[in-house]
Design an enzyme around this catalytic site. Structure first.
Site, PDB file in Angstrom:
ATOM      1  N   HIS A  62     -39.688  93.371 -46.208  1.00 53.02           N
ATOM      2  CA  HIS A  62     -40.811  93.465 -45.278  1.00 53.02           C
ATOM      3  C   HIS A  62     -41.397  92.071 -45.093  1.00 53.02           C
ATOM      4  O   HIS A  62     -41.303  91.210 -45.981  1.00 53.02           O
ATOM      5  CB  HIS A  62     -41.881  94.403 -45.833  1.00 53.02           C
ATOM      6  N   GLU A  64     -44.366  90.934 -45.257  1.00 50.88           N
ATOM      7  CA  GLU A  64     -45.337  90.527 -46.278  1.00 50.88           C
ATOM      8  C   GLU A  64     -44.637  90.016 -47.533  1.00 50.88           C
ATOM      9  O   GLU A  64     -45.001  88.967 -48.077  1.00 50.88           O
ATOM     10  CB  GLU A  64     -46.233  91.715 -46.675  1.00 50.88           C
ATOM     11  N   CYS A  92     -47.888  98.564 -46.281  1.00 49.38           N
ATOM     12  CA  CYS A  92     -47.495  99.809 -46.943  1.00 49.38           C
ATOM     13  C   CYS A  92     -47.779  99.713 -48.447  1.00 49.38           C
ATOM     14  O   CYS A  92     -48.210  98.671 -48.943  1.00 49.38           O
ATOM     15  CB  CYS A  92     -46.013 100.085 -46.701  1.00 49.38           C
ATOM     16  N   CYS A  95     -45.914  96.812 -50.188  1.00 47.28           N
ATOM     17  CA  CYS A  95     -46.462  95.496 -49.873  1.00 47.28           C
ATOM     18  C   CYS A  95     -47.829  95.281 -50.520  1.00 47.28           C
ATOM     19  O   CYS A  95     -48.114  94.183 -50.998  1.00 47.28           O
ATOM     20  CB  CYS A  95     -46.520  95.303 -48.361  1.00 47.28           C
TER      21      CYS A  95
END
Length: 170
Positions: A62, A64, A92, A95
């Site tokens: 992801h 992040e 999420c 993260c």
């Protein structure tokens, strides 16, 4: 209305513009268009990334997490105190966990994520006093632009006949 400005930095809207640039790179690569920029305490960008789980066959890729990894490598430390993460979509659970472990001080996001958001939508992990670190949170920065990119991506997928079954395989 005053515009929050990190110490030594630019307004939140400007940093979110850099995160949006990253999200556009993700969109061009066929990834869910999420971009992130991690800014050091002095306002300098320490990490930039966009979603790459499809391209890398890595569910942890992801934006992040990739921005955190880049920043940690740059400063030679897995802790990133005093930093601010700008991300186009609400983080999420995974993260948020990474942000907590990295000791990020503040998170600024654009669009909420009603299906997986762990800051305000589904969960409120940054407020959970049972966790060993909490971060300041600002949501809704350039939210409409962030939302539009996401909607563009999912409209195109539906038009190609790539509905939920295809999304579940990714």
């Amino acid at each position: 209305m005053s515009i929050p400005v990190p110490a030594g930095g630019r307004p939140d809207e400007e940093y979110m513009g850099e995160a949006l640039d990253q999200a556009r790179l993700a969109l061009a690569a066929g990834e869910v268009p999420v971009g992130a920029v991690l800014v050091g305490p002095g306002g300098e960008v320490w990490g930039r990334a966009h979603n790459l789980p499809i391209s890398l066959n890595d569910p942890t890729a992801h934006a992040e997490v990739l921005a955190i990894r880049q920043a940690a490598a740059r400063v030679g430390n897995y802790r990133l105190p005093g930093t601010t993460l700008y991300v186009t979509m609400e983080p999420c659970v995974m993260c948020v966990g990474a942000l907590i472990q990295a000791r990020v001080a503040r998170v600024v996001f654009g669009a909420p994520d009603p299906k997986a958001g762990a800051c305000v939508s589904l969960y409120r992990l940054p407020e959970d006093r049972r966790l060993n670190h909490r971060f300041a949170l600002t949501g809704g920065v350039r939210a409409e632009e962030c939302r539009e990119l996401l909607q563009e991506f999912f409209r195109a997928r539906r038009a190609r006949g790539e509905g939920r079954a295809a999304a579940n395989r990714e």
